[in-house]
Scaffold this motif. Structure first.
Motif, PDB file in Angstrom:
ATOM      1  N   ASN A   1       0.679  -1.174   0.041  1.00  0.00           N
ATOM      2  CA  ASN A   1       0.259   0.153   0.459  1.00  0.00           C
ATOM      3  C   ASN A   1       0.593   1.154  -0.092  1.00  0.00           C
ATOM      4  N   THR A   2       0.740   2.121  -0.864  1.00  0.00           N
ATOM      5  CA  THR A   2       2.504   3.345  -0.965  1.00  0.00           C
ATOM      6  C   THR A   2       1.291   4.801  -1.310  1.00  0.00           C
ATOM      7  N   THR A   3       1.611   5.344  -0.016  1.00  0.00           N
ATOM      8  CA  THR A   3       0.722   6.277   0.003  1.00  0.00           C
ATOM      9  C   THR A   3       1.820   7.165  -0.391  1.00  0.00           C
ATOM     10  N   VAL A   4       1.586   9.064  -0.535  1.00  0.00           N
ATOM     11  CA  VAL A   4       2.395   9.580  -0.326  1.00  0.00           C
ATOM     12  C   VAL A   4       1.921  10.936   0.486  1.00  0.00           C
ATOM     13  N   LYS A   5       2.684  11.579   0.999  1.00  0.00           N
ATOM     14  CA  LYS A   5       2.906  12.102   2.499  1.00  0.00           C
ATOM     15  C   LYS A   5       3.299  13.877   2.312  1.00  0.00           C
ATOM     16  N   CYS A   6       2.347  14.710   2.047  1.00  0.00           N
ATOM     17  CA  CYS A   6       3.347  15.842   1.707  1.00  0.00           C
ATOM     18  C   CYS A   6       3.342  16.897   3.052  1.00  0.00           C
ATOM     19  N   LEU A   7       4.253  16.959   3.085  1.00  0.00           N
ATOM     20  CA  LEU A   7       5.377  17.166   4.150  1.00  0.00           C
ATOM     21  C   LEU A   7       4.752  18.737   4.495  1.00  0.00           C
TER      22      LEU A   7
ATOM     23  N   PRO B   1      -2.970   8.620  -2.030  1.00  0.00           N
ATOM     24  CA  PRO B   1      -2.515   7.371  -2.661  1.00  0.00           C
ATOM     25  C   PRO B   1      -1.535   8.397  -3.056  1.00  0.00           C
ATOM     26  N   SER B   2      -0.632   6.966  -3.999  1.00  0.00           N
ATOM     27  CA  SER B   2       0.417   7.422  -4.742  1.00  0.00           C
ATOM     28  C   SER B   2       0.334   7.995  -6.775  1.00  0.00           C
ATOM     29  N   MET B   3      -0.711   7.694  -6.717  1.00  0.00           N
ATOM     30  CA  MET B   3      -1.315   7.502  -8.449  1.00  0.00           C
ATOM     31  C   MET B   3      -1.172   9.589  -7.923  1.00  0.00           C
ATOM     32  N   VAL B   4      -1.019  10.620  -7.034  1.00  0.00           N
ATOM     33  CA  VAL B   4      -0.666  11.701  -7.633  1.00  0.00           C
ATOM     34  C   VAL B   4       0.210  11.991  -7.841  1.00  0.00           C
TER      35      VAL B   4
END
Ligand SMILES: [Zn+2]
Length: 79
Positions: free
Chosen positions: A54-60, A67-70
Protein backbone atom coordinates in the motif's frame (compact mmCIF):
# COMPACT_ATOMS: atom_id res chain seq x y z
CA UNK A 1 5.73 -20.44 27.81
CA UNK A 2 3.45 -18.62 25.51
CA UNK A 3 3.76 -16.71 22.33
CA UNK A 4 2.63 -13.24 21.66
CA UNK A 5 1.97 -12.80 18.00
CA UNK A 6 -0.09 -10.63 15.79
CA UNK A 7 -0.43 -8.85 12.53
CA UNK A 8 0.29 -5.20 12.09
CA UNK A 9 1.23 -2.66 9.52
CA UNK A 10 4.82 -1.63 8.99
CA UNK A 11 5.57 1.61 7.22
CA UNK A 12 8.75 2.44 5.43
CA UNK A 13 9.72 5.66 3.70
CA UNK A 14 11.04 4.69 0.29
CA UNK A 15 11.54 8.05 -1.31
CA UNK A 16 11.70 11.73 -0.50
CA UNK A 17 11.36 14.31 -3.20
CA UNK A 18 9.36 17.30 -4.32
CA UNK A 19 6.00 17.52 -5.98
CA UNK A 20 3.17 19.88 -6.64
CA UNK A 21 0.72 19.11 -3.89
CA UNK A 22 -2.87 19.03 -5.17
CA UNK A 23 -4.19 19.86 -1.70
CA UNK A 24 -2.19 22.89 -0.59
CA UNK A 25 -1.22 23.81 -4.15
CA UNK A 26 2.40 24.51 -3.43
CA UNK A 27 5.58 22.86 -4.55
CA UNK A 28 6.67 21.01 -1.45
CA UNK A 29 8.48 17.95 -0.22
CA UNK A 30 6.80 14.60 0.03
CA UNK A 31 7.53 11.23 1.51
CA UNK A 32 6.65 8.13 -0.44
CA UNK A 33 5.73 5.42 2.03
CA UNK A 34 5.08 1.75 1.62
CA UNK A 35 2.91 -0.03 4.09
CA UNK A 36 2.58 -3.79 4.38
CA UNK A 37 0.94 -6.10 6.84
CA UNK A 38 3.54 -8.02 8.79
CA UNK A 39 3.22 -11.10 10.88
CA UNK A 40 5.02 -10.36 14.12
CA UNK A 41 6.13 -12.41 17.05
CA UNK A 42 6.86 -10.68 20.33
CA UNK A 43 6.24 -7.38 18.57
CA UNK A 44 9.03 -8.00 16.08
CA UNK A 45 7.84 -7.99 12.48
CA UNK A 46 8.95 -11.26 10.95
CA UNK A 47 7.60 -11.50 7.45
CA UNK A 48 5.09 -9.73 5.24
CA UNK A 49 1.59 -11.21 5.13
CA UNK A 50 0.62 -9.71 1.83
CA UNK A 51 2.41 -9.21 -1.43
CA UNK A 52 0.46 -6.12 -2.15
CA UNK A 53 2.04 -2.95 -0.95
CA UNK A 54 0.00 0.00 0.00
CA UNK A 55 1.90 3.01 -1.24
CA UNK A 56 0.99 6.45 -0.03
CA UNK A 57 2.41 9.93 -0.42
CA UNK A 58 2.55 12.37 2.43
CA UNK A 59 2.87 16.06 1.77
CA UNK A 60 5.27 17.51 4.31
CA UNK A 61 3.77 20.95 3.88
CA UNK A 62 0.12 20.31 4.74
CA UNK A 63 0.50 16.77 6.10
CA UNK A 64 -2.10 15.24 3.82
CA UNK A 65 -1.68 11.55 3.02
CA UNK A 66 -2.83 10.62 -0.45
CA UNK A 67 -2.57 7.68 -2.84
CA UNK A 68 0.72 7.45 -4.74
CA UNK A 69 -1.05 7.97 -8.04
CA UNK A 70 -1.08 11.72 -7.42
CA UNK A 71 2.59 11.65 -8.40
CA UNK A 72 1.66 10.49 -11.86
CA UNK A 73 -1.00 13.11 -12.26
CA UNK A 74 -0.39 16.59 -13.55
CA UNK A 75 3.32 16.51 -12.99
CA UNK A 76 4.94 18.80 -15.51
CA UNK A 77 8.01 16.56 -15.85
CA UNK A 78 10.36 16.25 -12.92
CA UNK A 79 13.93 17.51 -13.46
ZN1 LIG B 1 0.23 19.78 0.68
Amino acid sequence: MFFIFGVGPKTKVVEKSQFSCPVCRTRSSYELRQQRQYFSLFFIPLFPMSKQKNTTVKCLHCGTVMPSMVLHHAQPEAK
